[in-house]
Scaffold this motif. Structure first.
Motif, mmCIF file in Angstrom:
data_model
loop_
_atom_site.group_PDB
_atom_site.id
_atom_site.type_symbol
_atom_site.label_atom_id
_atom_site.label_comp_id
_atom_site.label_asym_id
_atom_site.label_seq_id
_atom_site.Cartn_x
_atom_site.Cartn_y
_atom_site.Cartn_z
ATOM 1 N N UNK A 1 0.816 -1.206 0.000
ATOM 2 C CA UNK A 1 0.000 0.000 0.000
ATOM 3 C C UNK A 1 0.850 1.256 0.000
ATOM 4 N N UNK A 2 1.972 1.211 0.699
ATOM 5 C CA UNK A 2 2.890 2.346 0.738
ATOM 6 C C UNK A 2 4.272 1.853 1.150
ATOM 7 N N UNK A 3 5.273 2.679 0.862
ATOM 8 C CA UNK A 3 6.662 2.350 1.183
ATOM 9 C C UNK A 3 7.241 3.499 2.010
ATOM 10 N N UNK A 4 8.110 3.154 2.951
ATOM 11 C CA UNK A 4 8.771 4.156 3.796
ATOM 12 C C UNK A 4 9.300 5.316 2.942
ATOM 13 N N UNK A 5 8.850 6.542 3.221
ATOM 14 C CA UNK A 5 9.198 7.665 2.344
ATOM 15 C C UNK A 5 10.441 8.446 2.758
ATOM 16 N N UNK A 6 10.996 8.203 3.947
ATOM 17 C CA UNK A 6 12.070 9.050 4.445
ATOM 18 C C UNK A 6 13.441 8.375 4.319
ATOM 19 N N UNK A 7 14.477 9.193 4.156
ATOM 20 C CA UNK A 7 15.844 8.690 4.068
ATOM 21 C C UNK A 7 16.275 8.059 5.393
ATOM 22 N N UNK A 8 15.856 8.658 6.513
ATOM 23 C CA UNK A 8 16.197 8.109 7.826
ATOM 24 C C UNK A 8 15.587 6.727 8.006
ATOM 25 N N UNK A 9 14.335 6.587 7.597
ATOM 26 C CA UNK A 9 13.668 5.289 7.711
ATOM 27 C C UNK A 9 14.381 4.208 6.921
ATOM 28 N N UNK A 10 14.846 4.549 5.729
ATOM 29 C CA UNK A 10 15.600 3.589 4.916
ATOM 30 C C UNK A 10 16.960 3.309 5.541
ATOM 31 N N UNK A 11 17.622 4.340 6.060
ATOM 32 C CA UNK A 11 18.973 4.172 6.588
ATOM 33 C C UNK A 11 18.999 3.218 7.772
ATOM 34 N N UNK A 12 18.079 3.399 8.720
ATOM 35 C CA UNK A 12 18.115 2.573 9.934
ATOM 36 C C UNK A 12 17.770 1.116 9.634
ATOM 37 N N UNK A 13 17.127 0.857 8.507
ATOM 38 C CA UNK A 13 16.840 -0.526 8.114
ATOM 39 C C UNK A 13 18.010 -1.118 7.335
ATOM 40 N N UNK A 14 18.462 -0.410 6.300
ATOM 41 C CA UNK A 14 19.521 -0.952 5.445
ATOM 42 C C UNK A 14 20.826 -1.156 6.194
ATOM 43 N N UNK B 1 5.883 5.903 12.321
ATOM 44 C CA UNK B 1 5.537 7.162 11.661
ATOM 45 C C UNK B 1 5.004 6.907 10.254
ATOM 46 N N UNK B 2 5.632 5.964 9.559
ATOM 47 C CA UNK B 2 5.167 5.607 8.218
ATOM 48 C C UNK B 2 3.795 4.938 8.262
ATOM 49 N N UNK B 3 3.658 3.928 9.134
ATOM 50 C CA UNK B 3 2.404 3.182 9.197
ATOM 51 C C UNK B 3 1.248 4.021 9.735
ATOM 52 N N UNK B 4 1.565 5.087 10.468
ATOM 53 C CA UNK B 4 0.513 5.948 11.025
ATOM 54 C C UNK B 4 -0.211 6.752 9.952
ATOM 55 N N UNK B 5 0.278 6.680 8.723
ATOM 56 C CA UNK B 5 -0.476 7.262 7.613
ATOM 57 C C UNK B 5 -1.723 6.442 7.312
ATOM 58 N N UNK B 6 -1.751 5.243 7.850
ATOM 59 C CA UNK B 6 -2.880 4.327 7.684
ATOM 60 C C UNK B 6 -3.769 4.425 8.927
ATOM 61 N N UNK B 7 -5.049 4.704 8.739
ATOM 62 C CA UNK B 7 -5.972 4.845 9.868
ATOM 63 C C UNK B 7 -6.087 3.555 10.682
ATOM 64 N N UNK B 8 -5.889 2.408 10.007
ATOM 65 C CA UNK B 8 -5.940 1.129 10.722
ATOM 66 C C UNK B 8 -4.821 1.043 11.764
ATOM 67 N N UNK B 9 -3.666 1.609 11.438
ATOM 68 C CA UNK B 9 -2.545 1.556 12.382
ATOM 69 C C UNK B 9 -2.757 2.517 13.549
ATOM 70 N N UNK B 10 -3.388 3.633 13.281
ATOM 71 C CA UNK B 10 -3.707 4.564 14.362
ATOM 72 C C UNK B 10 -4.621 3.898 15.382
ATOM 73 N N UNK B 11 -5.596 3.157 14.887
ATOM 74 C CA UNK B 11 -6.481 2.417 15.779
ATOM 75 C C UNK B 11 -5.717 1.307 16.489
ATOM 76 N N UNK B 12 -4.797 0.661 15.773
ATOM 77 C CA UNK B 12 -4.004 -0.416 16.357
ATOM 78 C C UNK B 12 -3.162 0.099 17.517
#
Length: 347
Positions: A183-196, A323-334
């Motif tokens: 549905x979506x992919x991590x949009x930030x450079x920091x988010x990619x950096x801490x994973x890679x 922060x990425x998943x919080x763009x999804x209302x389902x995650x906010x409820x979660x």
């Protein structure tokens, strides 16, 4: 039929580019040329043949998939973007195009690593079982030695295999029918950096900088402490792999494929990160104790700083992921339903 060829050919061209790149770059080429041996019959398998088989199987399975797929594939969406950009340098990438491009970046980076890890795990499990069977008489008169040589390592290999299996399938398979569409992919450079930075080849760079002071099988002088802590490692790693199992075919870094709220994720939002970090701290515990007993405060502090740094990276992974998943209302409820990140009822 025209749509089929657009989707199929664009996707296979991406796979072909990926295959060529990984076979030419020296670092990744070592993965392709790795030889694994099954000890029970000395049968050898070259990882390049595993990759060849998966690419061939992928090419076959995509035919019926795209035959019944009426929408543009992510690969074809990217192809259209580059075509528009070539004809119009002022053309700006759309949200759908950016998501497709980032999704393919995720797949092309992680899929080959997972395939290699999965293949290696299968060989390791088989070999450990073979050695354990040949050494089975040891179980009766020296359980501790048998645990150290066989039980721990076989269980550990099984656990890692379960984890890698679901992530491998997650990166290779994506379909609305499987309910794991990106549905979506991590949009930030920091988010990619801490994973890679946690995966090859980047993790070796970080290790050279902050060090790595854990051992996969820590030794303790007390038999009871030894069995307790290493059994705790297996328990933590089991729950770690259980978290991957809970994600099922949605297992994937940097993506939102739908919010998982059951099984391991029913109790805390980041069970895998917590269990992996707790395991690392147990691995480092003997070295910390040894340095403290020697009154070597400098090396004690060095180990602590290294471990805190690694844990901090995973904490940042949790924060950027949320922060990425919080763009999804389902995650906010979660987050409302499961308010604890790492420890139920505590944190």
């Amino acid at each position: 039929m025209k749509q089929f060829f657009k989707n199929y050919l664009s996707t296979m061209s991406f796979v072909g580019i990926w295959y060529f790149y990984y076979s030419q770059v020296e670092y990744f080429n070592n993965f392709f040329l790795k030889t694994l041996t099954f000890q029970f019959n000395h049968f050898q398998i070259e990882t390049i043949h595993v990759f060849d088989f998966i690419v061939f199987l992928y090419a076959i399975l995509l035919i019926p998939f795209y035959y019944f797929h009426n929408n543009d594939s992510k690969a074809f969406i990217i192809y259209k973007f580059f075509k528009n950009k070539y004809t119009n340098t002022q053309y700006k990438i759309s949200k759908i195009e950016k998501n497709a491009l980032l999704a393919w970046c995720v797949k092309l980076f992680f899929a080959p690593l997972m395939i290699l890890f999965l293949t290696d795990s299968i060989v390791t499990i088989t070999n450990n079982l073979f050695f354990a069977y040949n050494d089975r008489l040891l179980f009766g008169y020296n359980f501790l030695e048998y645990f150290n040589k066989h039980i721990f390592w076989w269980c550990f290999a099984i656990i890692l295999w379960i984890d890698v299996l679901f992530f491998t399938l997650g990166y290779l398979l994506e379909s609305p029918r499987l309910k794991n569409t990106i549905k979506s992919v991590e949009p930030t450079a920091l988010g990619w950096w801490v994973v890679l930075i946690c995966y090859p080849p980047f993790n070796s760079w970080l290790t050279n900088f902050i060090g790595w002071y854990s051992t996969n099988f820590p030794q303790f002088q007390s038999i009871y402490a030894h069995l307790f802590f290493n059994s705790s490692i297996l328990l933590l790693m089991w729950f770690y792999s259980y978290a991957s199992f809970s994600l099922w075919l949605k297992a994937s870094n940097l993506t939102n494929r739908g919010i998982v709220t059951t099984w391991a994720y029913k109790y805390m939002r980041h069970p895998a990160y917590f269990c992996k970090n707790m395991t690392w701290w147990i691995w480092a515990f003997p070295l910390l104790i040894w340095n403290i007993q020697r009154a070597d405060m400098i090396n004690t502090i060095i180990v602590l700083i290294s471990m805190i740094a690694w844990s901090s990276i995973y904490y940042m992974r949790a924060i950027t992921e949320e922060k990425h998943l919080s763009q999804d209302s389902d995650y906010i409820q979660y987050k409302k339903d499961v308010p604890y990140r790492f420890i139920p009822k505590v944190w």
